[in-house]
Design a protein around this motif. Sequence first.
Motif, PDB file in Angstrom:
ATOM      1  N   ALA A  21      40.115 -58.872   5.534  1.00  0.00           N
ATOM      2  CA  ALA A  21      39.572 -58.515   4.221  1.00  0.00           C
ATOM      3  C   ALA A  21      40.688 -58.067   3.283  1.00  0.00           C
ATOM      4  O   ALA A  21      40.702 -58.423   2.110  1.00  0.00           O
ATOM      5  CB  ALA A  21      38.520 -57.419   4.364  1.00  0.00           C
ATOM      6  N   ALA A  22      41.636 -57.305   3.769  1.00  0.00           N
ATOM      7  CA  ALA A  22      42.755 -56.853   2.936  1.00  0.00           C
ATOM      8  C   ALA A  22      43.592 -58.039   2.475  1.00  0.00           C
ATOM      9  O   ALA A  22      44.035 -58.097   1.336  1.00  0.00           O
ATOM     10  CB  ALA A  22      43.614 -55.861   3.701  1.00  0.00           C
ATOM     11  N   GLY A  23      43.815 -59.001   3.359  1.00  0.00           N
ATOM     12  CA  GLY A  23      44.576 -60.192   2.990  1.00  0.00           C
ATOM     13  C   GLY A  23      43.867 -61.022   1.945  1.00  0.00           C
ATOM     14  O   GLY A  23      44.469 -61.525   1.008  1.00  0.00           O
ATOM     15  N   LEU A  24      42.556 -61.153   2.055  1.00  0.00           N
ATOM     16  CA  LEU A  24      41.796 -61.920   1.086  1.00  0.00           C
ATOM     17  C   LEU A  24      41.768 -61.221  -0.261  1.00  0.00           C
ATOM     18  O   LEU A  24      41.823 -61.849  -1.304  1.00  0.00           O
ATOM     19  CB  LEU A  24      40.357 -62.130   1.586  1.00  0.00           C
ATOM     20  N   ALA A  25      41.686 -59.904  -0.269  1.00  0.00           N
ATOM     21  CA  ALA A  25      41.573 -59.156  -1.508  1.00  0.00           C
ATOM     22  C   ALA A  25      42.861 -59.198  -2.314  1.00  0.00           C
ATOM     23  O   ALA A  25      42.843 -59.029  -3.517  1.00  0.00           O
ATOM     24  CB  ALA A  25      41.180 -57.718  -1.218  1.00  0.00           C
ATOM     25  N   SER A  26      43.993 -59.398  -1.677  1.00  0.00           N
ATOM     26  CA  SER A  26      45.254 -59.361  -2.401  1.00  0.00           C
ATOM     27  C   SER A  26      45.812 -60.750  -2.690  1.00  0.00           C
ATOM     28  O   SER A  26      46.949 -60.869  -3.111  1.00  0.00           O
ATOM     29  CB  SER A  26      46.272 -58.550  -1.603  1.00  0.00           C
ATOM     30  N   ALA A  27      45.032 -61.770  -2.487  1.00  0.00           N
ATOM     31  CA  ALA A  27      45.526 -63.135  -2.661  1.00  0.00           C
ATOM     32  C   ALA A  27      45.574 -63.535  -4.126  1.00  0.00           C
ATOM     33  O   ALA A  27      44.683 -63.213  -4.894  1.00  0.00           O
ATOM     34  CB  ALA A  27      44.636 -64.102  -1.891  1.00  0.00           C
ATOM     35  N   HIS A  28      46.630 -64.221  -4.507  1.00  0.00           N
ATOM     36  CA  HIS A  28      46.750 -64.846  -5.808  1.00  0.00           C
ATOM     37  C   HIS A  28      46.607 -66.354  -5.600  1.00  0.00           C
ATOM     38  O   HIS A  28      46.966 -66.884  -4.564  1.00  0.00           O
ATOM     39  CB  HIS A  28      48.106 -64.548  -6.430  1.00  0.00           C
ATOM     40  N   GLU A  29      46.095 -67.016  -6.600  1.00  0.00           N
ATOM     41  CA  GLU A  29      45.919 -68.464  -6.533  1.00  0.00           C
ATOM     42  C   GLU A  29      47.184 -69.151  -7.015  1.00  0.00           C
ATOM     43  O   GLU A  29      47.751 -68.782  -8.043  1.00  0.00           O
ATOM     44  CB  GLU A  29      44.739 -68.864  -7.419  1.00  0.00           C
ATOM     45  N   LYS A  30      47.633 -70.147  -6.270  1.00  0.00           N
ATOM     46  CA  LYS A  30      48.826 -70.917  -6.640  1.00  0.00           C
ATOM     47  C   LYS A  30      48.390 -72.102  -7.502  1.00  0.00           C
ATOM     48  O   LYS A  30      47.469 -72.837  -7.137  1.00  0.00           O
ATOM     49  CB  LYS A  30      49.532 -71.419  -5.378  1.00  0.00           C
ATOM     50  N   ARG A  31      49.055 -72.264  -8.639  1.00  0.00           N
ATOM     51  CA  ARG A  31      48.763 -73.391  -9.536  1.00  0.00           C
ATOM     52  C   ARG A  31      50.074 -74.055  -9.930  1.00  0.00           C
ATOM     53  O   ARG A  31      51.041 -73.384 -10.261  1.00  0.00           O
ATOM     54  CB  ARG A  31      48.055 -72.909 -10.803  1.00  0.00           C
ATOM     55  N   THR A  32      50.083 -75.378  -9.906  1.00  0.00           N
ATOM     56  CA  THR A  32      51.262 -76.131 -10.318  1.00  0.00           C
ATOM     57  C   THR A  32      50.972 -76.769 -11.661  1.00  0.00           C
ATOM     58  O   THR A  32      49.961 -77.455 -11.833  1.00  0.00           O
ATOM     59  CB  THR A  32      51.614 -77.207  -9.277  1.00  0.00           C
ATOM     60  N   VAL A  33      51.859 -76.531 -12.629  1.00  0.00           N
ATOM     61  CA  VAL A  33      51.724 -77.098 -13.967  1.00  0.00           C
ATOM     62  C   VAL A  33      53.050 -77.764 -14.301  1.00  0.00           C
ATOM     63  O   VAL A  33      54.031 -77.086 -14.607  1.00  0.00           O
ATOM     64  CB  VAL A  33      51.385 -76.009 -15.013  1.00  0.00           C
ATOM     65  N   GLY A  34      53.091 -79.097 -14.182  1.00  0.00           N
ATOM     66  CA  GLY A  34      54.331 -79.823 -14.400  1.00  0.00           C
ATOM     67  C   GLY A  34      55.388 -79.377 -13.402  1.00  0.00           C
ATOM     68  O   GLY A  34      55.167 -79.376 -12.203  1.00  0.00           O
ATOM     69  N   VAL A  55      45.571 -58.959 -15.597  1.00  0.00           N
ATOM     70  CA  VAL A  55      45.849 -60.304 -15.101  1.00  0.00           C
ATOM     71  C   VAL A  55      47.312 -60.277 -14.683  1.00  0.00           C
ATOM     72  O   VAL A  55      48.160 -59.714 -15.379  1.00  0.00           O
ATOM     73  CB  VAL A  55      45.633 -61.351 -16.215  1.00  0.00           C
ATOM     74  N   ASP A  56      47.626 -60.849 -13.532  1.00  0.00           N
ATOM     75  CA  ASP A  56      48.981 -60.854 -12.997  1.00  0.00           C
ATOM     76  C   ASP A  56      49.408 -62.298 -12.773  1.00  0.00           C
ATOM     77  O   ASP A  56      48.759 -63.024 -12.018  1.00  0.00           O
ATOM     78  CB  ASP A  56      49.019 -60.060 -11.682  1.00  0.00           C
ATOM     79  N   VAL A  57      50.467 -62.728 -13.462  1.00  0.00           N
ATOM     80  CA  VAL A  57      50.931 -64.118 -13.379  1.00  0.00           C
ATOM     81  C   VAL A  57      52.423 -64.127 -13.087  1.00  0.00           C
ATOM     82  O   VAL A  57      53.201 -63.448 -13.756  1.00  0.00           O
ATOM     83  CB  VAL A  57      50.673 -64.872 -14.705  1.00  0.00           C
ATOM     84  N   TRP A  58      52.808 -64.875 -12.061  1.00  0.00           N
ATOM     85  CA  TRP A  58      54.223 -65.099 -11.743  1.00  0.00           C
ATOM     86  C   TRP A  58      54.517 -66.558 -12.076  1.00  0.00           C
ATOM     87  O   TRP A  58      53.808 -67.455 -11.634  1.00  0.00           O
ATOM     88  CB  TRP A  58      54.489 -64.854 -10.268  1.00  0.00           C
ATOM     89  N   VAL A  59      55.565 -66.810 -12.864  1.00  0.00           N
ATOM     90  CA  VAL A  59      55.944 -68.177 -13.227  1.00  0.00           C
ATOM     91  C   VAL A  59      57.304 -68.478 -12.612  1.00  0.00           C
ATOM     92  O   VAL A  59      58.263 -67.722 -12.797  1.00  0.00           O
ATOM     93  CB  VAL A  59      55.999 -68.359 -14.757  1.00  0.00           C
ATOM     94  N   GLN A  60      57.360 -69.595 -11.872  1.00  0.00           N
ATOM     95  CA  GLN A  60      58.591 -70.010 -11.201  1.00  0.00           C
ATOM     96  C   GLN A  60      58.833 -71.491 -11.448  1.00  0.00           C
ATOM     97  O   GLN A  60      57.909 -72.241 -11.740  1.00  0.00           O
ATOM     98  CB  GLN A  60      58.484 -69.762  -9.702  1.00  0.00           C
ATOM     99  N   GLN A  61      60.077 -71.892 -11.297  1.00  0.00           N
ATOM    100  CA  GLN A  61      60.452 -73.297 -11.431  1.00  0.00           C
ATOM    101  C   GLN A  61      61.339 -73.663 -10.256  1.00  0.00           C
ATOM    102  O   GLN A  61      62.127 -72.840  -9.774  1.00  0.00           O
ATOM    103  CB  GLN A  61      61.197 -73.519 -12.744  1.00  0.00           C
ATOM    104  N   GLY A  62      61.190 -74.899  -9.800  1.00  0.00           N
ATOM    105  CA  GLY A  62      62.023 -75.358  -8.697  1.00  0.00           C
ATOM    106  C   GLY A  62      61.223 -75.509  -7.420  1.00  0.00           C
ATOM    107  O   GLY A  62      60.037 -75.206  -7.370  1.00  0.00           O
ATOM    108  N   PRO A  63      61.889 -75.955  -6.362  1.00  0.00           N
ATOM    109  CA  PRO A  63      61.197 -76.184  -5.093  1.00  0.00           C
ATOM    110  C   PRO A  63      60.701 -74.889  -4.470  1.00  0.00           C
ATOM    111  O   PRO A  63      61.243 -73.812  -4.730  1.00  0.00           O
ATOM    112  CB  PRO A  63      62.259 -76.851  -4.225  1.00  0.00           C
TER     113      PRO A  63
END
Length: 109
Positions: A21-34, A55-63
């Motif tokens: 339950a703790a793992g599910l509650a802290s999950a963020h959804e991964k989305r690929t945009v370009g 709202v918490d968003v992490w933006v990354q680029q690269g592999p």
Amino acid sequence: MIQLKRGLVASMIAASLLLLAAGLASAHEKRTVGAYTMFVGFLNEPAIVEQPNAVDVWVQQGPDASPTPVPGLAGTLKADVKFGGQTRTVALEESDDNPGEYTGSFIPT
């Protein structure tokens, strides 16, 4: 002895469910945009009515093996928070401590 084993098994199952339950509650959804990968979720999960959140968003680029944070997007990012028929648009501000992390505060109603 049998009751002790049953109690131990029950305790192990309960502990496993709590960890799950703790793992599910802290999950963020991964989305690929370009070429970008974003991890999107709430700062405090699960969101609770009338409790400050963001709202918490992490933006990354690269592999995936060696992603690079993408700073400097604060003026261009917004998020729509939807529940039922309600929508609230939240402006995202960049974290001072973590480049590429953006948050937008709100109070769920």
